[in-house]
Design a protein around this motif. Structure first.
Motif, PDB file in Angstrom:
ATOM      1  N   THR A   1      27.729  37.474  38.564  1.00 37.74           N
ATOM      2  CA  THR A   1      28.777  38.396  38.994  1.00 37.74           C
ATOM      3  C   THR A   1      30.130  37.742  38.785  1.00 37.74           C
ATOM      4  O   THR A   1      30.337  36.590  39.167  1.00 37.74           O
ATOM      5  CB  THR A   1      28.601  38.744  40.489  1.00 37.74           C
ATOM      6  N   VAL A   2      31.056  38.485  38.195  1.00 38.91           N
ATOM      7  CA  VAL A   2      32.395  37.974  37.904  1.00 38.91           C
ATOM      8  C   VAL A   2      33.169  37.823  39.200  1.00 38.91           C
ATOM      9  O   VAL A   2      33.324  38.786  39.964  1.00 38.91           O
ATOM     10  CB  VAL A   2      33.143  38.905  36.929  1.00 38.91           C
ATOM     11  N   ASP A   3      33.653  36.607  39.461  1.00 36.81           N
ATOM     12  CA  ASP A   3      34.468  36.330  40.648  1.00 36.81           C
ATOM     13  C   ASP A   3      35.953  36.369  40.313  1.00 36.81           C
ATOM     14  O   ASP A   3      36.756  36.827  41.119  1.00 36.81           O
ATOM     15  CB  ASP A   3      34.093  34.959  41.217  1.00 36.81           C
ATOM     16  N   ASN A   4      36.312  35.891  39.117  1.00 38.97           N
ATOM     17  CA  ASN A   4      37.718  35.825  38.729  1.00 38.97           C
ATOM     18  C   ASN A   4      37.812  35.810  37.204  1.00 38.97           C
ATOM     19  O   ASN A   4      36.939  35.268  36.540  1.00 38.97           O
ATOM     20  CB  ASN A   4      38.365  34.557  39.304  1.00 38.97           C
ATOM     21  N   VAL A   5      38.894  36.414  36.689  1.00 38.27           N
ATOM     22  CA  VAL A   5      39.147  36.420  35.253  1.00 38.27           C
ATOM     23  C   VAL A   5      40.591  36.014  35.028  1.00 38.27           C
ATOM     24  O   VAL A   5      41.493  36.551  35.652  1.00 38.27           O
ATOM     25  CB  VAL A   5      38.906  37.818  34.632  1.00 38.27           C
ATOM     26  N   GLN A   6      40.811  35.029  34.141  1.00 32.49           N
ATOM     27  CA  GLN A   6      42.160  34.610  33.755  1.00 32.49           C
ATOM     28  C   GLN A   6      42.269  34.729  32.243  1.00 32.49           C
ATOM     29  O   GLN A   6      41.437  34.195  31.518  1.00 32.49           O
ATOM     30  CB  GLN A   6      42.448  33.182  34.194  1.00 32.49           C
TER      31      GLN A   6
ATOM     32  N   VAL B   1      36.291  33.202  32.500  1.00 29.98           N
ATOM     33  CA  VAL B   1      35.515  34.040  33.406  1.00 29.98           C
ATOM     34  C   VAL B   1      34.778  33.131  34.378  1.00 29.98           C
ATOM     35  O   VAL B   1      33.994  32.277  33.965  1.00 29.98           O
ATOM     36  CB  VAL B   1      34.505  34.910  32.621  1.00 29.98           C
TER      37      VAL B   1
ATOM     38  N   ALA C   1      35.531  43.130  34.334  1.00 28.58           N
ATOM     39  CA  ALA C   1      36.195  43.413  35.607  1.00 28.58           C
ATOM     40  C   ALA C   1      35.592  42.556  36.715  1.00 28.58           C
ATOM     41  O   ALA C   1      34.417  42.184  36.664  1.00 28.58           O
ATOM     42  CB  ALA C   1      36.030  44.885  35.950  1.00 28.58           C
ATOM     43  N   LYS C   2      36.411  42.253  37.706  1.00 25.44           N
ATOM     44  CA  LYS C   2      35.937  41.486  38.863  1.00 25.44           C
ATOM     45  C   LYS C   2      34.849  42.286  39.573  1.00 25.44           C
ATOM     46  O   LYS C   2      34.979  43.479  39.785  1.00 25.44           O
ATOM     47  CB  LYS C   2      37.099  41.206  39.813  1.00 25.44           C
ATOM     48  N   GLY C   3      33.743  41.611  39.886  1.00 32.16           N
ATOM     49  CA  GLY C   3      32.618  42.257  40.545  1.00 32.16           C
ATOM     50  C   GLY C   3      31.551  42.762  39.584  1.00 32.16           C
ATOM     51  O   GLY C   3      30.456  43.127  40.006  1.00 32.16           O
TER      52      GLY C   3
END
Length: 138
Positions: free
Chosen positions: A72-77, A85, A111-113
């Motif tokens: 699960t994506v926690d943060n994206v920069q 990711v 996307a986050k989540g």
């Protein structure tokens, strides 16, 4: 006098060869792991837990191997050339995947989540498990 000019010419030639090699290595395109079969397929939580429990054993197993990680994506920069990711591992850290942007801009930013599958080369553990040369699997 002749010895000095031969020595100087040799040094200039050596520096030119080193500079040309460095320029070639810098400009060399990175290899894509999109068509490479993963050595391991693991969840982000399990990969992070393996490094938390026994870093030496996990390093021997995963470092410099192609790993397919689902999480699960926690943060994206997003930067100019990469998308970083961070996948959820636990409350202390996770799996940081460095995805290179495509030249045509076709790379989608998750996307986050969202749950994603990322394939890349594991390079070790430093607060997070680090995956480089990663691609987001469809």
């Amino acid at each position: 006098m002749k010895k000095k000019s031969v020595f100087f010419s040799g040094m200039v030639l050596l520096v030119a060869i080193i500079a040309a090699t460095a320029f070639y290595m810098y400009q060399k395109p990175r290899t894509s792991l999109a068509d490479v079969k993963a050595d391991y397929s693991v969840s982000a939580k399990d990969l992070y837990a393996a490094f938390q429990q026994d870093e030496k054993k996990a390093s021997q197993q995963f470092v410099e191997k192609v790993v397919e990680v689902t999480g699960t994506v926690d943060n994206v920069q997003v930067s100019d050339s990469t998308i970083s990711v961070l996948l959820v591992g636990d409350e202390m850290g996770g799996v940081n995947c460095s995805v290179r942007k495509n030249q045509d801009g076709a790379e989608t930013t998750p996307a986050k989540g969202a749950t994603v599958k990322v394939k890349g080369r594991c390079v070790g553990f430093l607060m997070d498990v680090n995956i480089v040369d990663a691609v987001i699997e469809k």
